[in-house]
Write a protein that holds these residues in place. Structure first.
Motif, PDB file in Angstrom:
ATOM      1  N   ASN A 151       8.010   2.333  -9.510  1.00  0.00           N
ATOM      2  CA  ASN A 151       9.081   1.637  -9.070  1.00  0.00           C
ATOM      3  C   ASN A 151       9.204   0.325  -9.526  1.00  0.00           C
ATOM      4  OD1 ASN A 151      10.130   3.922  -7.706  1.00  0.00           O
ATOM      5  ND2 ASN A 151       9.093   3.164  -5.935  1.00  0.00           N
ATOM      6  N   GLY A 152      10.324  -0.208 -10.136  1.00  0.00           N
ATOM      7  CA  GLY A 152      10.286  -1.750 -10.504  1.00  0.00           C
ATOM      8  C   GLY A 152       9.644  -1.968 -11.795  1.00  0.00           C
ATOM      9  N   ARG A 153       9.135  -3.296 -11.901  1.00  0.00           N
ATOM     10  CA  ARG A 153       8.620  -3.520 -13.191  1.00  0.00           C
ATOM     11  C   ARG A 153       7.072  -3.794 -13.078  1.00  0.00           C
ATOM     12  NH1 ARG A 153      11.924  -8.078 -16.138  1.00  0.00           N
ATOM     13  NH2 ARG A 153      10.308  -7.952 -17.622  1.00  0.00           N
ATOM     14  N   HIS A 154       6.128  -3.398 -13.903  1.00  0.00           N
ATOM     15  CA  HIS A 154       4.722  -3.695 -13.838  1.00  0.00           C
ATOM     16  C   HIS A 154       4.409  -3.864 -15.255  1.00  0.00           C
ATOM     17  CE1 HIS A 154       4.648  -2.847  -9.420  1.00  0.00           C
ATOM     18  NE2 HIS A 154       5.564  -1.789  -9.837  1.00  0.00           N
ATOM     19  N   MET A 155       2.936  -4.323 -15.570  1.00  0.00           N
ATOM     20  CA  MET A 155       2.470  -4.716 -16.848  1.00  0.00           C
ATOM     21  C   MET A 155       1.808  -3.107 -16.943  1.00  0.00           C
ATOM     22  SD  MET A 155       0.927  -8.416 -16.785  1.00  0.00           S
ATOM     23  CE  MET A 155       0.574  -8.496 -15.170  1.00  0.00           C
ATOM     24  N   THR A 156       1.723  -2.714 -18.349  1.00  0.00           N
ATOM     25  CA  THR A 156       0.773  -1.767 -18.717  1.00  0.00           C
ATOM     26  C   THR A 156      -0.450  -2.184 -19.450  1.00  0.00           C
ATOM     27  OG1 THR A 156       2.018  -1.428 -20.840  1.00  0.00           O
ATOM     28  CG2 THR A 156       2.750  -0.599 -18.710  1.00  0.00           C
ATOM     29  N   ASN A 157      -1.479  -1.510 -19.503  1.00  0.00           N
ATOM     30  CA  ASN A 157      -2.585  -1.940 -20.369  1.00  0.00           C
ATOM     31  C   ASN A 157      -2.615  -2.031 -21.743  1.00  0.00           C
ATOM     32  OD1 ASN A 157      -2.402   0.812 -20.380  1.00  0.00           O
ATOM     33  ND2 ASN A 157      -4.718   1.237 -20.176  1.00  0.00           N
ATOM     34  N   ILE A 158      -1.492  -0.990 -22.163  1.00  0.00           N
ATOM     35  CA  ILE A 158      -1.057  -1.109 -23.942  1.00  0.00           C
ATOM     36  C   ILE A 158      -0.268  -2.249 -24.098  1.00  0.00           C
ATOM     37  CG2 ILE A 158       0.904   0.483 -23.565  1.00  0.00           C
ATOM     38  CD1 ILE A 158      -1.641   0.640 -26.461  1.00  0.00           C
ATOM     39  N   GLY A 159       0.579  -2.672 -23.290  1.00  0.00           N
ATOM     40  CA  GLY A 159       1.385  -3.639 -23.404  1.00  0.00           C
ATOM     41  C   GLY A 159       0.554  -5.081 -23.468  1.00  0.00           C
ATOM     42  N   THR A 160      -0.267  -5.180 -22.458  1.00  0.00           N
ATOM     43  CA  THR A 160      -1.099  -6.308 -22.445  1.00  0.00           C
ATOM     44  C   THR A 160      -1.886  -6.402 -23.571  1.00  0.00           C
ATOM     45  OG1 THR A 160      -1.090  -6.203 -20.152  1.00  0.00           O
ATOM     46  CG2 THR A 160      -2.660  -7.562 -21.162  1.00  0.00           C
ATOM     47  N   PHE A 161      -2.449  -5.350 -24.197  1.00  0.00           N
ATOM     48  CA  PHE A 161      -3.450  -5.573 -25.554  1.00  0.00           C
ATOM     49  C   PHE A 161      -2.756  -5.694 -26.471  1.00  0.00           C
ATOM     50  CE2 PHE A 161      -4.768  -3.024 -29.056  1.00  0.00           C
ATOM     51  CZ  PHE A 161      -6.110  -3.596 -29.294  1.00  0.00           C
ATOM     52  N   ARG A 162      -1.380  -5.418 -26.652  1.00  0.00           N
ATOM     53  CA  ARG A 162      -0.605  -5.959 -27.592  1.00  0.00           C
ATOM     54  C   ARG A 162      -0.363  -7.246 -27.766  1.00  0.00           C
ATOM     55  NH1 ARG A 162       4.327  -5.021 -27.625  1.00  0.00           N
ATOM     56  NH2 ARG A 162       4.778  -3.747 -25.844  1.00  0.00           N
TER      57      ARG A 162
END
Length: 422
Positions: free
Chosen positions: A326-337
């Protein structure tokens, strides 16, 4: 020395022999052999003097230019001295062979052919010197000068051949040229490569396709290296493994090839490589992971700002916090980018003014590719590879800190470990 002087010399020789009491065949053969020896000696002396006059005039110059060096190296003075000798032979033959009418006919043909050959030899020497000078000049160093020289030589050889043939046949050169119409198809077939090469050379020069010193890649011919020579029919490429590949000139304009000159003249060289991330390791960032990543200098501000933004968004939309979907959350792949971008921005060898991105490509059976698409300021092969290797050394070592895994096809030892565990 003009023709009248030659006539007076030979008349004086005949008068001298007659006064000595020679008559008949004795007079004829004595006149011929003495005259022949005299002509040979005169030729050696005049050719030697002519060469020395030319050479002396050049040597007297205070500075030695490229022209002077080239004229000496390719013996241009000797070549032009031979023309003078050929002129003397042609004017002497009628008096030397005046008692041998049949021999006179063939001697005149020989003298005319010798004049043509002497002129061709002189033109060839001058062209060699001219090309040597132009190749040494920065203005023409990257131009296919040798191709033009070869074309010029072919034209002069054809003209010389026609003139010699017209002399032997006793016909006008225009008549001989007219007869070439019947063998045009044969000539085109014989000179197919030079014709195609000449057209290709003109096109390459007109649109600046290839220069000497360019790095080119022609996959069809296995060429990958520096252009060292451009001739009428071929281009010589010294590959990076120090082998040499010969590429037909017409292949450059008729087939696909890669010229790296634009890259070398630009502000950077492209790094375009990717890392395959194991898809099963991709997840949302939980509190534990976020807190751990906050210790990374490049991510501190990003994580704080992004986390505040996400919390405001979720609060405004009354998102159920019990499920991360639900909602918005950070992902480990996005943070890695984001980390990869920040890291590359701080790298002094990366030109951030050119195309700069860390992007996600289409997922495949080998995982999710994260591609680095940037330009290195270092364009030399060795330094460029070092910069690219350092970047990926760091990123590959960093991946586990984001709870991500690199995709790698299982090896034999991996399969054995799996079987032992089961």
């Amino acid at each position: 020395m003009n023709i009248l002087e030659f006539r007076s010399i030979f008349n004086e020789l005949r008068s001298l022999l007659t006064r000595q009491g020679l008559t008949g065949n004795e007079l004829i053969y004595s006149y011929f052999f003495i005259g022949l020896i005299g002509v040979i000696l005169f030729l050696f002396i005049t050719i030697f003097i002519t060469r020395q006059v030319f050479i002396g005039a050049v040597k007297s110059a205070k500075t030695k230019s490229d022209w002077q060096k080239a004229l000496f190296e390719f013996r241009v003075f000797r070549a032009f001295a031979l023309i003078f000798g050929a002129y003397i032979i042609y004017n002497v033959v009628p008096y030397l062979f005046e008692d041998f009418k049949t021999a006179l006919f063939y001697a005149l043909i020989f003298a005319k052919i010798y004049i043509v050959l002497a002129v061709m030899f002189a033109i060839n020497a001058f062209l060699n010197a001219l090309v040597s000078i132009m190749e040494a000049s920065k203005k023409y160093a990257d131009k296919p000068i040798r191709s033009y020289k070869q074309v010029a030589k072919i034209i002069f050889y054809i003209v010389g051949f026609v003139l010699i043939l017209s002399i032997i046949l006793g016909e006008s050169p225009l008549y001989v040229f007219g007869g070439f119409g019947a063998v045009t198809a044969v000539l085109i077939l014989v000179f197919r490569d030079p014709i195609l090469g000449f057209v290709a050379s003109v096109q390459m020069s007109a649109i600046d396709l290839v220069r000497v010193g360019d790095w080119i890649t022609v996959e069809k011919y296995g060429a990958d290296g520096e252009v060292t020579e451009i001739n009428l029919t071929t281009i010589k490429v010294r590959n990076w493994d120090k082998t040499v590949t010969i590429v037909p000139s017409y292949a450059i304009v008729s087939e696909s090839f890669k010229n790296w000159r634009a890259m070398e003249e630009s502000e950077g060289r492209r790094i375009k490589r990717h890392i395959n991330i194991k898809i099963s390791s991709i997840k949302f960032c939980d509190e534990e992971l976020i807190n751990r990543l906050k210790s990374i200098d490049f991510l501190k501000d990003y994580l704080r700002e992004t986390q505040e933004h996400i919390e405001r968004f979720n609060a405004e939309h009354t998102v159920n916090p019990n499920n991360l979907v639900n909602g918005r959350h950070m992902t480990n792949i996005g943070t890695f980018r984001v980390y990869a971008e920040k890291y590359l921005e701080s790298n002094p060898y990366i030109n951030t003014e050119m195309t700069f991105m860390v992007r996600q490509l289409q997922a495949t059976e080998n995982g999710l590719p994260i591609e680095i698409y940037v330009f290195s300021k270092e364009k030399g092969l060795k330094k460029f590879e070092e910069v690219a290797a350092d970047i990926f050394d760091h990123l590959l070592a960093t991946v586990p800190y984001f709870d991500l895994e690199i995709f790698q096809s299982p090896s034999g030892s991996d399969m054995r470990q799996f079987i032992n565990r089961t």
